[in-house]
Design an enzyme around this catalytic site. Structure first.
Site, PDB file in Angstrom:
ATOM      1  N   LEU A 132       0.834  -1.207   0.000  1.00  0.00           N
ATOM      2  CA  LEU A 132       0.000   0.000   0.000  1.00  0.00           C
ATOM      3  C   LEU A 132       0.866   1.253   0.000  1.00  0.00           C
ATOM      4  O   LEU A 132       0.519   2.268  -0.600  1.00  0.00           O
ATOM      5  CB  LEU A 132      -0.897   0.019   1.249  1.00  0.00           C
ATOM      6  CG  LEU A 132      -2.067  -0.951   1.309  1.00  0.00           C
ATOM      7  CD1 LEU A 132      -2.712  -0.881   2.691  1.00  0.00           C
ATOM      8  CD2 LEU A 132      -3.091  -0.609   0.233  1.00  0.00           C
ATOM      9  N   SER A 134       5.268   2.671   0.832  1.00  0.00           N
ATOM     10  CA  SER A 134       6.649   2.300   1.125  1.00  0.00           C
ATOM     11  C   SER A 134       7.407   3.535   1.584  1.00  0.00           C
ATOM     12  O   SER A 134       7.323   4.592   0.951  1.00  0.00           O
ATOM     13  CB  SER A 134       7.311   1.709  -0.123  1.00  0.00           C
ATOM     14  OG  SER A 134       8.657   1.389   0.125  1.00  0.00           O
ATOM     15  N   SER A 136      11.134   4.892   4.116  1.00  0.00           N
ATOM     16  CA  SER A 136      12.550   4.580   4.293  1.00  0.00           C
ATOM     17  C   SER A 136      12.780   3.448   5.283  1.00  0.00           C
ATOM     18  O   SER A 136      13.719   2.671   5.136  1.00  0.00           O
ATOM     19  CB  SER A 136      13.303   5.832   4.752  1.00  0.00           C
ATOM     20  OG  SER A 136      12.717   6.345   5.928  1.00  0.00           O
ATOM     21  N   VAL A 137      11.930   3.341   6.302  1.00  0.00           N
ATOM     22  CA  VAL A 137      12.128   2.333   7.342  1.00  0.00           C
ATOM     23  C   VAL A 137      11.330   1.063   7.071  1.00  0.00           C
ATOM     24  O   VAL A 137      11.797  -0.038   7.341  1.00  0.00           O
ATOM     25  CB  VAL A 137      11.754   2.908   8.731  1.00  0.00           C
ATOM     26  CG1 VAL A 137      11.724   1.819   9.793  1.00  0.00           C
ATOM     27  CG2 VAL A 137      12.746   3.998   9.134  1.00  0.00           C
ATOM     28  N   ALA A 138      10.124   1.192   6.538  1.00  0.00           N
ATOM     29  CA  ALA A 138       9.254   0.022   6.389  1.00  0.00           C
ATOM     30  C   ALA A 138       8.293   0.223   5.232  1.00  0.00           C
ATOM     31  O   ALA A 138       8.180   1.322   4.675  1.00  0.00           O
ATOM     32  CB  ALA A 138       8.480  -0.208   7.688  1.00  0.00           C
ATOM     33  N   GLN A 139       7.600  -0.857   4.875  1.00  0.00           N
ATOM     34  CA  GLN A 139       6.506  -0.744   3.921  1.00  0.00           C
ATOM     35  C   GLN A 139       5.301  -1.506   4.463  1.00  0.00           C
ATOM     36  O   GLN A 139       5.418  -2.336   5.363  1.00  0.00           O
ATOM     37  CB  GLN A 139       6.891  -1.216   2.533  1.00  0.00           C
ATOM     38  CG  GLN A 139       7.122  -2.684   2.335  1.00  0.00           C
ATOM     39  CD  GLN A 139       7.584  -2.980   0.897  1.00  0.00           C
ATOM     40  OE1 GLN A 139       8.228  -2.159   0.239  1.00  0.00           O
ATOM     41  NE2 GLN A 139       7.277  -4.173   0.412  1.00  0.00           N
ATOM     42  N   VAL A 140       4.132  -1.207   3.898  1.00  0.00           N
ATOM     43  CA  VAL A 140       2.865  -1.681   4.453  1.00  0.00           C
ATOM     44  C   VAL A 140       2.099  -2.472   3.405  1.00  0.00           C
ATOM     45  O   VAL A 140       1.990  -2.046   2.248  1.00  0.00           O
ATOM     46  CB  VAL A 140       2.019  -0.485   4.948  1.00  0.00           C
ATOM     47  CG1 VAL A 140       0.660  -0.951   5.427  1.00  0.00           C
ATOM     48  CG2 VAL A 140       2.741   0.252   6.064  1.00  0.00           C
ATOM     49  N   ASP A 289       4.898  12.666  16.030  1.00  0.00           N
ATOM     50  CA  ASP A 289       5.128  12.644  14.582  1.00  0.00           C
ATOM     51  C   ASP A 289       3.804  12.890  13.860  1.00  0.00           C
ATOM     52  O   ASP A 289       3.459  12.184  12.910  1.00  0.00           O
ATOM     53  CB  ASP A 289       5.726  11.296  14.179  1.00  0.00           C
ATOM     54  CG  ASP A 289       6.416  11.350  12.813  1.00  0.00           C
ATOM     55  OD1 ASP A 289       6.715  12.465  12.344  1.00  0.00           O
ATOM     56  OD2 ASP A 289       6.642  10.289  12.213  1.00  0.00           O
TER      57      ASP A 289
END
Length: 537
Positions: A132, A134, A136-140, A289
């Site tokens: 869904l 992406s 720098s740290v993770a993607q979903v 954040d």
């Protein structure tokens, strides 16, 4: 030196040259005069410039984007340190987009299966390999549990720790070299800035920590019409995998969609402010954040709008003492009582005890008076805090990480609120909240609760006092820490006197001629715990 590290250094150097960041590096007071002069001998400094060359802030942003996700994240952290950066650079860095190409779905599936100890088709009824989003740290990825719940699965980018270690090593090296060469760099504590970033980036890599933060925030706002936080499915959470409820809402920046569904934008803007102050003063736990990408608006009941918050990787908290000093600072601002603001900064230990109150008061007045001449609706709460911190830095204010996070969050909330409703008067919304909080804090019930907490510490009082005295006697103990420990010791003494007075009063009738020691102990304890603070007001 490893070949990969050398290649990375050459890559950084090529980006510096391509975006002509030598202007930014060699023209700043961070470097000594002889090194700045040497910079003019670099061959590319003599090449003709293109007329269309972009401003320095834009070039810096583009360079950070070119250097990849770790430098993008560092730029985002830097954008919150407006006390360190020129205004044009801080503004431009807020536009850094944390969007990078997704990694291979097969890698994602392999990592999920490794973390869960089960195949994806065993863990989920459905799993969408196409991500869904992406970053720098993770993607979903979207998925569905076997029990039917729609969820999203967040996966940490593989191989990221090695890249982070390498880039952090270079950032630390650059910061240390700058601090050795320049007093200005030492004043700005560049190594500490990198250290703060290191902590933030490693915290974001731990998805169990993020899940715990989200769970805490959800509990704090359970049943609230103000804020909804998606549910965490703990059975499927691991250090590198997070599974949470999938939410459907309108991005808070999509004003057209919000208007189309009939959202009360004024109420939505005011609720954003209320959420901020509730998190900071009621819960002492705030989402740090809250940029627009992490905030949505529920499609239910648009006339009674509710925020939805995601991505709780970065949170902040304040000690009761920081809460108290911050609230009294803000209320003093409302009254333009600059002397009280200056004195509170000294009492809190944010600036050294030997600071001249008159000089500090005059500096604060110089900054604040032009701001307060504007209509209240045009005054930026976040900018006011920023100007105050910048002024306090001239008086050797120690960097307070929790206050930096708070100021960044306030700027985000305030900017968002005024995008939704330009006439938002943040002061009118905030002042009654702060006054209610202060009244509640000084209520008999609050004082009784405080007394109970102090009594619970009584069995440990001797050890705590001994530890504090040992610490304060160390040669390396600096003045600022000594001031804080003095304050802590007085509170310990107050608690001991209060507890002793209560115990003595239980054995002696209050009207007895022998009751005066218990009354004296009670009065002295209350003075040390409450009276000194009120006198400073």
């Amino acid at each position: 030196m490893k070949l990969l590290a050398v290649r990375r250094l050459l890559r950084i150097q090529s980006v510096v040259v391509r975006y002509r960041l030598d202007d930014l590096l060699f023209d700043q007071p961070l470097l000594p005069w002889w090194l700045r002069a040497l910079g003019y001998l670099l061959p590319w400094r003599w090449l003709p410039r293109r007329r269309s060359e972009q401003p320095r802030a834009v070039r810096l942003r583009l360079a950070l984007q070119d250097l990849g996700p770790i430098f993008i994240k560092f730029g985002q952290i830097l954008s919150t340190r407006r006390d360190l950066l020129p205004e044009d650079i801080a503004d431009e860095l807020t536009w850094l987009q944390d969007r990078v190409p997704p990694f291979n779905p097969q890698q994602s599936v392999a990592l999920i299966e490794e973390q869960l100890g089960a195949r994806v088709d065993e863990a989920f009824a459905r799993f969408d390999s196409e991500p869904l989003a992406s970053a720098s740290v993770a993607q979903v990825h979207a998925a569905q549990l076997k029990t039917g719940e729609e969820v999203v699965v967040k996966v940490v980018r593989p191989g990221l720790k090695a890249v982070i270690r390498q880039d952090l090593a270079w950032l630390y090296l650059f910061a240390r070299l700058a601090e050795r060469a320049s007093t200005e760099a030492r004043r700005l504590h560049l190594v500490d800035v990198v250290s703060d970033y290191e902590k933030t980036i490693y915290d974001e890599l731990d998805l169990l920590r993020e899940a715990a933060n989200a769970s805490q925030l959800k509990r704090n706002f359970e049943g609230s019409p103000l804020l909804y936080v998606p549910q965490i499915y703990w059975d499927w959470c691991r250090p590198k995998v997070l599974v949470m409820e999938r939410i459907y809402g309108v991005p808070v920046t999509d004003l057209a969609a919000l208007v189309d569904q009939g959202t009360d934008l004024k109420l939505l803007a005011e609720r954003g402010v209320e959420i901020f102050f509730t998190q900071v003063f009621r819960d002492s736990f705030f989402h740090a954040d809250m940029h627009p990408g992490n905030i949505f608006v529920s499609t239910r009941q648009p006339w009674d709008p509710q925020y939805i918050a995601i991505d709780c990787g970065i949170v902040g908290s304040l000690t009761p003492q920081d809460q108290d000093y911050l609230a009294r600072n803000l209320l003093a601002f409302f009254k333009r009582d600059y002397r009280k603001v200056a004195q509170l900064h000294i009492d809190s230990g944010w600036v050294p005890a030997d600071t001249q109150v008159n000089e500090f008061e005059a500096a604060i007045r110089t900054v604040c008076e032009p701001i307060f001449e504007k209509p209240l609706k045009d005054i930026s709460f976040g900018q006011l805090l920023l100007r105050l911190f910048q002024t306090a830095r001239r008086f050797n204010m120690e960097v307070q990480p929790q206050l930096v996070l708070l100021q960044k969050t306030l700027l985000n909330i305030e900017g968002l609120g005024r995008q939704l409703y330009p006439e938002l008067d943040l002061w009118t919304t905030a002042k009654p909240f702060l006054e209610r909080w202060m009244r509640k804090r000084m209520s008999p019930k609050a004082m009784l609760d405080n007394l109970q907490g102090q009594l619970e510490q009584l069995p440990h009082l001797a050890q705590m006092t001994r530890t504090a005295l040992e610490d304060i006697s160390r040669p390396a103990w600096d003045t600022r820490k000594r001031e804080r420990h003095d304050h802590h010791l007085l509170r310990l003494l107050g608690a001991a006197l209060l507890a002793g007075g209560v115990l003595l009063a239980l054995q002696t009738p209050p009207t007895s001629a022998n009751a005066w020691p218990s009354w004296l102990m009670l009065a002295s304890g209350l003075y040390l715990l409450v009276g000194r603070r009120r006198l400073s007001d």
